[in-house]
Enzyme design. Structure first.
Site, PDB file in Angstrom:
ATOM      1  N   GLY A  13     -10.675 -14.867  -2.303  1.00 19.06           N
ATOM      2  CA  GLY A  13     -10.495 -14.058  -1.098  1.00 19.06           C
ATOM      3  C   GLY A  13     -11.553 -12.980  -1.006  1.00 19.06           C
ATOM      4  O   GLY A  13     -11.786 -12.247  -1.973  1.00 19.06           O
ATOM      5  N   GLY A  15     -11.704 -10.424   1.442  1.00 15.74           N
ATOM      6  CA  GLY A  15     -11.366  -9.313   2.312  1.00 15.74           C
ATOM      7  C   GLY A  15     -11.854  -8.033   1.666  1.00 15.74           C
ATOM      8  O   GLY A  15     -12.775  -8.031   0.840  1.00 15.74           O
ATOM      9  N   PHE A  16     -11.211  -6.922   1.980  1.00 20.36           N
ATOM     10  CA  PHE A  16     -11.637  -5.648   1.400  1.00 20.36           C
ATOM     11  C   PHE A  16     -11.509  -5.649  -0.120  1.00 20.36           C
ATOM     12  O   PHE A  16     -12.424  -5.233  -0.831  1.00 20.36           O
ATOM     13  CB  PHE A  16     -10.803  -4.505   1.992  1.00 20.36           C
ATOM     14  N   GLY A  17     -10.373  -6.120  -0.635  1.00 19.26           N
ATOM     15  CA  GLY A  17     -10.164  -6.107  -2.076  1.00 19.26           C
ATOM     16  C   GLY A  17     -11.145  -6.978  -2.811  1.00 19.26           C
ATOM     17  O   GLY A  17     -11.812  -6.544  -3.769  1.00 19.26           O
ATOM     18  N   VAL A  81      -8.237 -22.489  -2.039  1.00 19.28           N
ATOM     19  CA  VAL A  81      -7.594 -22.660  -3.340  1.00 19.28           C
ATOM     20  C   VAL A  81      -6.225 -23.297  -3.135  1.00 19.28           C
ATOM     21  O   VAL A  81      -5.389 -22.776  -2.393  1.00 19.28           O
ATOM     22  CB  VAL A  81      -7.463 -21.306  -4.059  1.00 19.28           C
ATOM     23  N   GLU A 172      -2.415  -0.291  19.207  1.00 16.17           N
ATOM     24  CA  GLU A 172      -3.813  -0.350  19.617  1.00 16.17           C
ATOM     25  C   GLU A 172      -4.045  -1.453  20.637  1.00 16.17           C
ATOM     26  O   GLU A 172      -4.791  -1.273  21.613  1.00 16.17           O
ATOM     27  CB  GLU A 172      -4.692  -0.546  18.381  1.00 16.17           C
ATOM     28  N   ASP A 301      -3.007  -6.897  -0.099  1.00 12.05           N
ATOM     29  CA  ASP A 301      -1.736  -7.212   0.559  1.00 12.05           C
ATOM     30  C   ASP A 301      -0.834  -8.099  -0.281  1.00 12.05           C
ATOM     31  O   ASP A 301       0.380  -8.132  -0.057  1.00 12.05           O
ATOM     32  CB  ASP A 301      -1.998  -7.915   1.901  1.00 12.05           C
ATOM     33  N   GLN A 319      -7.607   0.605   2.674  1.00 15.76           N
ATOM     34  CA  GLN A 319      -7.940   1.561   1.628  1.00 15.76           C
ATOM     35  C   GLN A 319      -7.306   1.182   0.296  1.00 15.76           C
ATOM     36  O   GLN A 319      -7.927   1.287  -0.758  1.00 15.76           O
ATOM     37  CB  GLN A 319      -7.496   2.969   2.033  1.00 15.76           C
TER      38      GLN A 319
END
Length: 439
Positions: A13, A15-17, A81, A172, A301, A319
């Site tokens: 993955g 993403g941010f992490g 995966v 939003e 997440d 964050q």
């Protein structure tokens, strides 16, 4: 190409992490393999702007290979995966068996329909580019249909937009759609008056933005109503149809239904064979590792980590993911350096201290935009809204966005939209909803 004899770190993955973990391992004495089902890193916080025709997908995405091309110890693999064999320290992806010394799982999250997966075909969420472009195409297509519709009741249904869930994404998106209909496209149509579009934000709870302070929720609610968004609180959705929903005991008609009511961990977590926490998240130790498998980390997440200091789980926000990614990378690098030189007692002590100290989330604040010059921001005990909050929201998102070109394109689009009341990505392109899956 992997170097024989060197430690193998696999990150699932990007993403941010996953991305921040990979970049933090740039100087680690190991080979890093990043696996993702997409060839790009997606800035999900701005995905709603793709759905509302404010930005193009390429503005908020960057090829993973481009991001990591200067990192000599990193490789990228495109693939999904299928399963992880913890006992054998191996995973299976794209028909290949891949072994690892350390594994970092950052598969992200998918939309949670709370046992009603059949609702997804009528109320898509926004976790993928394909979903956002589908929502954009459907939204724009209904304006076109309303232009030639002669039945007033049918036209009203075409101009009704139902958003389920009043978290940041729902708030939003509601503001963005209302501004699109009222300020951007109203003069483009000759028959239908898009200014009469009805945007309904549906929330089962007591207030919008429930994760924020009550003052911020009240401020956001007032801003939404000023825009003309209809907010229905304490109205749980009990049915979703092709042409509307049942919420709070009332039937609402509308052909544009969008789901933003919650998320759960990606299905890959279920393949680990470990007991799962609420939302399908993996309960991890304070150092983000899977209990009994110190070489396997779950972040972002997909991780369920309750901090001892606060008694609350680390929130599933960007964050939290990027902080976890950096922390795990430090732990892995410290252990690798300690293992590479048995005489380096200081490295061994540093690695041991990092594990023992555990991960600590630093809350740098929360924010959500409601529309042009409207937003709410919380930084510690400081809470404010309006134009200043909107500018702070813009600055933060531009800072975290990956890639100079992306930052420049997004800033130019925002300035263009703000000054000229235009949006440049109003393309009807996707007609089918993509299948949902994980890295």
């Amino acid at each position: 190409m992997a170097v024989p004899g060197r430690a193998q770190i696999v990150i699932v993955g990007c993403g941010f992490g996953g991305l921040f973990a990979a970049r933090a391992l740039a100087r680690a004495p190991a080979d890093v393999l990043v696996i993702d089902r997409n060839n790009y890193h997606l800035f999900q916080p701005l995905l709603y702007q793709v759905a509302s025709a404010a930005l193009a997908p390429a503005d908020i995405a960057q090829p993973i290979r481009t991001i990591l091309r200067d990192q000599q110890n990193a490789r990228v693999m495109l693939g999904q995966v299928d399963r992880v064999d913890l006992a054998q320290r191996a995973l299976h992806a794209a028909g290949r068996r891949i072994t690892y010394d350390y594994l970092v799982l950052a598969p992200g999250a998918i939309d949670n329909y709370f046992g009603h997966e059949e609702w997804r075909q009528f109320a898509p969420g926004m976790k993928q580019v394909g979903e956002a472009t589908f929502i954009r195409s459907r939204l724009l297509r209904t304006f076109e249909s309303a232009e030639i519709e002669t039945d007033p009741a049918e036209r009203a249904a075409l101009l009704t937009f139902l958003i389920i869930g009043a978290g940041p994404t729902g708030v939003e998106l509601a503001g963005a759609i209302k501004e699109l209909a009222v300020d951007v496209i109203a003069r483009d149509y000759r028959v239908v008056d898009t200014r009469h579009s009805r945007v309904v934000l549906i929330e089962a709870g007591e207030r919008v933005l429930p994760a924020l302070h009550a003052d911020s929720s009240a401020r956001a609610l007032a801003q939404l109503r000023t825009l003309g968004v209809e907010v229905r609180l304490r109205a749980p959705v009990t049915q979703v149809f092709a042409d509307g929903v049942e919420a709070g005991g009332a039937r609402l008609r509308g052909y544009n239904i969008i789901w933003s009511a919650g998320v759960c961990a990606a299905p890959l977590t279920a393949a680990l064979g470990v007991p799962l926490a609420p939302g399908g998240r993996v309960p991890v130790s304070p150092d983000c590792s899977v209990p009994g498998h110190s070489e396997v980390f779950v972040i972002g997440d997909a991780a369920w980590l309750v901090e001892a200091a606060t008694g609350r789980p680390v929130p599933g926000v960007s964050q939290g993911a990027l902080q976890m990614g950096r922390y795990v990378a430090r732990v892995i690098e410290a252990e690798l350096r300690a293992a590479s030189d048995a005489r380096a007692a200081s490295d061994a002590r540093a690695a041991s201290r990092l594990r023992a100290a555990g991960f600590h989330y630093r809350d740098k604040g929360s924010m959500a935009t409601v529309g042009k010059s409207r937003a709410v921001v919380e930084i510690g005990r400081l809470r404010f809204g309006g134009l200043l909050a909107w500018l702070a929201w813009m600055a933060l998102h531009l800072t975290v966005l990956i890639g100079f070109r992306n930052r420049l394109a997004v800033l130019a689009s925002w300035i263009y939209s703000y000054v000229f009341f235009r949006r440049g990505s109003r393309l009807i392109t996707r007609v089918t909803l993509p299948p949902e899956s994980s890295p």
